[in-house]
Structures are given as structure tokens and as C-alpha cells.
Design a protein around this motif. Structure first.
Motif, PDB file in Angstrom:
ATOM      1  N   PHE A  81     -46.544  35.697 117.273  1.00 13.44           N
ATOM      2  CA  PHE A  81     -47.116  34.425 116.437  1.00 13.44           C
ATOM      3  C   PHE A  81     -46.529  33.352 116.699  1.00 13.44           C
ATOM      4  O   PHE A  81     -46.581  32.317 115.903  1.00 13.44           O
ATOM      5  CB  PHE A  81     -47.453  34.925 115.098  1.00 13.44           C
ATOM      6  N   THR A  82     -45.215  33.624 117.131  1.00 14.62           N
ATOM      7  CA  THR A  82     -44.158  32.438 117.293  1.00 14.62           C
ATOM      8  C   THR A  82     -43.936  32.032 118.762  1.00 14.62           C
ATOM      9  O   THR A  82     -44.001  33.024 119.638  1.00 14.62           O
ATOM     10  CB  THR A  82     -42.926  32.723 116.440  1.00 14.62           C
ATOM     11  N   GLU A  83     -42.979  31.103 118.925  1.00 14.97           N
ATOM     12  CA  GLU A  83     -42.843  30.584 120.392  1.00 14.97           C
ATOM     13  C   GLU A  83     -41.503  30.502 120.610  1.00 14.97           C
ATOM     14  O   GLU A  83     -40.900  31.070 121.695  1.00 14.97           O
ATOM     15  CB  GLU A  83     -43.571  29.448 120.909  1.00 14.97           C
ATOM     16  N   ARG A  84     -40.476  29.745 119.816  1.00 10.38           N
ATOM     17  CA  ARG A  84     -39.198  29.578 119.936  1.00 10.38           C
ATOM     18  C   ARG A  84     -38.474  30.257 119.020  1.00 10.38           C
ATOM     19  O   ARG A  84     -37.259  30.162 119.317  1.00 10.38           O
ATOM     20  CB  ARG A  84     -38.918  27.904 119.901  1.00 10.38           C
ATOM     21  N   LEU A  85     -38.974  30.702 117.933  1.00  6.35           N
ATOM     22  CA  LEU A  85     -38.077  30.971 116.767  1.00  6.35           C
ATOM     23  C   LEU A  85     -37.367  32.220 117.220  1.00  6.35           C
ATOM     24  O   LEU A  85     -38.051  33.448 117.790  1.00  6.35           O
ATOM     25  CB  LEU A  85     -39.040  31.454 115.698  1.00  6.35           C
ATOM     26  N   ARG A  86     -36.001  32.250 116.689  1.00  2.57           N
ATOM     27  CA  ARG A  86     -35.332  33.683 116.926  1.00  2.57           C
ATOM     28  C   ARG A  86     -35.584  34.480 115.633  1.00  2.57           C
ATOM     29  O   ARG A  86     -35.566  33.923 114.631  1.00  2.57           O
ATOM     30  CB  ARG A  86     -33.838  33.035 117.354  1.00  2.57           C
ATOM     31  N   PHE A  87     -34.972  35.973 115.712  1.00  2.29           N
ATOM     32  CA  PHE A  87     -35.107  36.603 114.694  1.00  2.29           C
ATOM     33  C   PHE A  87     -33.835  37.578 114.658  1.00  2.29           C
ATOM     34  O   PHE A  87     -33.227  38.049 115.226  1.00  2.29           O
ATOM     35  CB  PHE A  87     -36.265  37.766 114.901  1.00  2.29           C
ATOM     36  N   THR A 107     -35.440  46.379 123.181  1.00  4.11           N
ATOM     37  CA  THR A 107     -37.008  46.331 123.037  1.00  4.11           C
ATOM     38  C   THR A 107     -37.353  44.926 122.511  1.00  4.11           C
ATOM     39  O   THR A 107     -38.199  44.189 122.638  1.00  4.11           O
ATOM     40  CB  THR A 107     -37.489  47.409 122.458  1.00  4.11           C
ATOM     41  N   LEU A 108     -36.687  44.692 121.291  1.00  2.00           N
ATOM     42  CA  LEU A 108     -37.081  43.515 120.482  1.00  2.00           C
ATOM     43  C   LEU A 108     -36.826  42.217 121.306  1.00  2.00           C
ATOM     44  O   LEU A 108     -37.570  41.270 121.681  1.00  2.00           O
ATOM     45  CB  LEU A 108     -36.448  43.431 119.274  1.00  2.00           C
ATOM     46  N   GLY A 113     -39.194  37.788 124.567  1.00  2.00           N
ATOM     47  CA  GLY A 113     -38.446  36.954 125.392  1.00  2.00           C
ATOM     48  C   GLY A 113     -37.315  36.301 125.296  1.00  2.00           C
ATOM     49  O   GLY A 113     -36.991  35.198 125.443  1.00  2.00           O
ATOM     50  N   GLY A 114     -36.137  37.319 124.762  1.00  2.00           N
ATOM     51  CA  GLY A 114     -34.861  36.914 124.590  1.00  2.00           C
ATOM     52  C   GLY A 114     -34.749  36.175 123.381  1.00  2.00           C
ATOM     53  O   GLY A 114     -33.665  34.997 123.127  1.00  2.00           O
ATOM     54  N   VAL A 180     -32.705  40.998 127.447  1.00  2.00           N
ATOM     55  CA  VAL A 180     -33.158  39.529 128.394  1.00  2.00           C
ATOM     56  C   VAL A 180     -31.796  38.884 128.377  1.00  2.00           C
ATOM     57  O   VAL A 180     -31.336  38.450 129.111  1.00  2.00           O
ATOM     58  CB  VAL A 180     -34.378  38.958 127.667  1.00  2.00           C
ATOM     59  N   GLN A 181     -31.103  38.843 126.998  1.00  3.27           N
ATOM     60  CA  GLN A 181     -29.777  38.178 126.770  1.00  3.27           C
ATOM     61  C   GLN A 181     -28.807  39.057 127.256  1.00  3.27           C
ATOM     62  O   GLN A 181     -28.742  40.162 127.082  1.00  3.27           O
ATOM     63  CB  GLN A 181     -29.625  37.771 125.469  1.00  3.27           C
ATOM     64  N   GLN A 182     -28.037  38.401 128.151  1.00  2.00           N
ATOM     65  CA  GLN A 182     -26.805  39.127 128.940  1.00  2.00           C
ATOM     66  C   GLN A 182     -25.494  38.580 128.260  1.00  2.00           C
ATOM     67  O   GLN A 182     -25.469  37.238 128.122  1.00  2.00           O
ATOM     68  CB  GLN A 182     -26.991  39.094 130.244  1.00  2.00           C
TER      69      GLN A 182
END
Length: 399
Positions: A81-87, A107-108, A113-114, A180-182
Motif C-alpha cells: 500500500f506504499t511506494e517509497r516508505l521504508r519499514f 523476503t521483506l 523492493g528494497g 535487494v539491498q547489498q
């Protein structure tokens, strides 16, 4: 630990990322009472997350513990439900095996998308820990955390892991689906004890302190940063605070008093007894700022400890008009703080209030701030006057 004089050698942060907070443990207009309380269901959490996303916050912190909804499930549900927000979600060494945590993390990060950030939480309440089946003492918890992070980060980097430690063991551990993030999502970590500092300088990317007065924060940074540098590591710093912002500082102080207006002395005493049983040095330092007393709550200019009368963990708020709050945040930035994790009651309305009044006054990193999309309205400029023209002084200049 370095003395206060080391403050002069601290490297200031030139830009800041700002995160908001998802109140999965409850929300409302007043602390310590059901009056003015608000149901925190998924629809409400989605409202806050989407507001934070739209307003340009870097991310949201989702709390952990038995008083909260599960942070991983909440983050997974909101990612779509969000586009840019990080968790910013918690891994709990001692409650979760490192290989399982690595798979959850990857997985998250992949499905979002990173956008995963990891909050490493050792846990400072022995009573709650025992209820969760975790019986290690303070020193053992940090030993377990160090071993956990060794296995966990190696797996996320794609290594095959064999490990034999004092507390943990792994044989032929592998992660088949990388994040995704390395090499892995950034690790946030807080703790004020010597054992916590040792973990921080060796194994995480961002040390997160609760909102202590600037002089105390400076001493922490002066201790941690050179020790990390000596190990060839660049440790960065964040702070967790509440905010109470109003048009005038007088109004902000009135709002602070209103926030605790329904708390009686018995409620404060009960909360302080719970905090006293904890073996968390950070919680001890938060409680020491006010000593359970209502009459000494401004512990530093515009830094108010009233939240900590009944709330565990982050117990201080910056109070003032937008210019004052921005100035106080810049004082922390001058010490090297580059990340702010903020909240306000109620969280939906205050997310808007802070973003619209204070974010424009701060030097923000590229990842924080409202997306600069061109719209036909060329706003915001307020409501149209007489259905005919925009208010003077608020027109957006044509580009």
C-alpha cells in the motif's frame, strides 16, 4: 568513556533522514487514560503509513514486544500500500534463530523492493523475556546478540556459515534468496550499557539513542565513533524522539501539559515500578531524567520528559514552534545525528503537522522530503478564496 570535551571533535551531519512511527501498541489524544483513545486497527495503520509515504518521510519504525502487534506482519501487509516508505522492523536475538531471521529479512526486502530496515532489539525487560521463553541475563543477552549478528549478516551476504559460539551454533547455513539491498539492509541498534556499545561499534550501521539531552548524546557519540573508526568502521547515529509542535511555543507547552492531563500519581507510580524492574541502562537513563516527578520535566531547553512518566522506552519530546523544534534538531545534527525517528499524539494528525511545518526548515537528505512531482495545481497554497483565486503570499511560483 570520552568526556564532554570531546563534543568539539564530533563531525556534524549535513543532512537528515526523518522517520515516523506506527503506534501498533495504541494511540490517542492523552497518555495514561482511555479517554480520547483511538482504535488502532489495520485501516488506521494504513492511513498513517500512506500519509507518511505521501509526506516524504524516509520510513516508519514499527515497535516490538508483547504490547504491540507483530512488526513483521504489519510491515508485510503495508508494503503493497506504499511506494517509497521504508519499514524499520525488529529482529530479536534469543527469540529468533539467525537463519530464520535472515530469510525473513531477505523476503521483506524483496517483496518491498528494497525498503526493509532492521532494528536489532536485545530486550531490557526480564519479566517479558521470561514470558517469551528467554531467560538469559543482561550480559548473556549481549553475548547472544553478538553471535546472532555474526551468523545473520554472513548469511545475508551470501556466505555458507559454519559457526560454533558460546550460545549459538550453525552448520552449513545458507540463504538461497538474497536481499535487494547489498550486502544487507541497514542494521539499527540501541543500548547504553558498555556491552551494548561493544556490539554497536563492531556490528551495526546506525546507533540509535533515545532522546537524551544533547550533552549526554554527545558523550555517547564521542565514545562510540572513534572506537568504530579504530576497527575500520563508519558508524552513523540516529535519535528517537516525540515531537509536540504548534504555531507558538506557548501553545506547544500547553499541548504538552494537556497530553498528560489525565494521568494521576497512582498511574505514574505503577508505570515507574514496571520500568524499575528492567535491567536496561537506556530505560534507567530515561527514568532518571524526571524521577517520576511532574515538576521537573523540561530536562534541556525544549526537551520535555513528560511522555516517560507512563511510557517505556522513548520518553522525551521536543516542544515548541516549528522554528524552535527545527533549531533543536539542528543542535543534534551538529553532534553527528543524521537520522530522526519521531512520533506525536495522535500519530496521523501529527505526521501531517510535523511534515508541513518543520520538514521544510531542515536540511534533508535526498531520501526524505515530499516527491517533487509537477501538478496542475502548482500547490499547496490553501483553499481558494471566493472560489476564484489563491491566497496571496502562498502562490507557488511558476517554473
Amino acid at each position: 568513556m570520552a568526556d564532554a570535551g570531546a563534543q568539539t571533535s564530533l563531525a556534524p551531519a549535513s543532512a537528515a533522514n526523518v522517520l515516523w512511527f506506527l503506534p501498533t501498541h495504541g494511540d490517542g489524544r492523552y497518555l495514561g487514560t482511555s479517554q480520547g483513545a483511538r482504535e488502532v486497527d489495520f485501516a488506521y495503520l494504513k492511513q498513517i503509513a500512506q500519509a507518511a509515504d505521501h509526506l516524504g518521510y524516509y520510513g516508519v519504525l514499527i515497535p516490538t514486544g508483547r504490547s504491540c502487534e507483530d512488526s513483521w506482519i504489519v510491515a508485510s501487509a503495508l508494503a503493497g500500500f506504499t511506494e517509497r516508505l521504508r519499514f524499520l522492523v525488529a529482529v530479536r536475538p534469543g527469540l529468533l534463530e539467525p537463519a530464520v531471521a535472515a530469510r525473513m529479512t531477505a523476503t521483506l526486502d524483496r517483496i518491498s523492493g528494497g525498503r526493509a530496515l532492521i532494528n536489532v532489539v536485545t530486550g531490557g525487560d526480564p519479566v517479558e523475556n521470561r514470558g517469551d521463553g528467554f531467560f538469559a541475563d543482561h550480559a548473556e543477552r549481549y553475548e547472544i546478540t553478538a553471535e546472532f549478528l555474526d551468523i545473520y549478516t554472513r548469511l545475508l551476504r551470501g556466505e555458507e556459515v559454519d559457526f560454533q559460539g558460546k550460545h549459538l551454533k550453525a552448520e552449513g547455513g545458507r540463504l538461497l534468496f538474497p536481499p535487494v539491498q547489498q550486502p544487507h539492509p541497514p542494521l539499527f541498534f540501541g543500548g547504553s550499557s558498555p556491552a551494548a556499545h561493544e556490539v554497536a561499534v563492531r556490528q551495526v550501521q546506525k546507533y540509535l539513542t533515545w532522546g537524551e539531552p544533547p550533552a549526554q548524546v554527545a558523550r555517547k557519540i564521542a565514545d562510540l565513533k572513534p572506537r568504530a573508526a579504530a576497527l575500520g568502521r563508519d558508524l552513523s547515529f540516529g535519535i528517537r524522539l516525540h515531537v509536540i509542535v504548534r504555531d507558538t511555543t506557548a501553545d506547544a507547552w500547553a499541548a504538552a501539559e494537556k497530553l498528560i492531563s489525565h494521568i494521576d500519581d497512582a498511574t505514574i507510580a505503577d508505570a515507574q515500578k514496571v520500568f524499575a524492574r528492567m535491567d536496561s541502562e537506556g530505560q534507567r537513563r530515561m527514568s532518571a531524567l524526571h524521577g517520576g516527578r511532574r515538576d521537573k520535566l523540561e530536562v534541556s531547553p525544549n526537551l520535555w520528559a513528560g511522555v516517560g512518566l507512563v511510557r517505556g522506552g522513548a520518553g522525551t519530546a521536543l516542544v515548541g514552534d516549528p522554528d524552535t523544534v527545527a533549531a533543536r534538531m539542528k543542535e543534534y545534527m551538529a553532534l553527528g545525528i543524521d537520522t530522526f525517528v519521531l512520533s506525536g499524539y495522535p500519530h496521523l494528525e501529527e505526521a501531517y503537522r510535523f511534515a508541513e511545518s518543520v520538514l521544510p526548515l531542515l536540511p534533508l537528505a535526498d531520501e526524505t522530503g515530499r516527491p517533487k512531482a509537477v501538478t496542475h495545481h502548482r500547490g499547496p497554497f490553501g483553499e481558494m478564496i471566493g472560489n476564484a483565486f489563491a491566497p496571496e503570499g502562498r502562490r507557488a511560483s511558476a517554473s
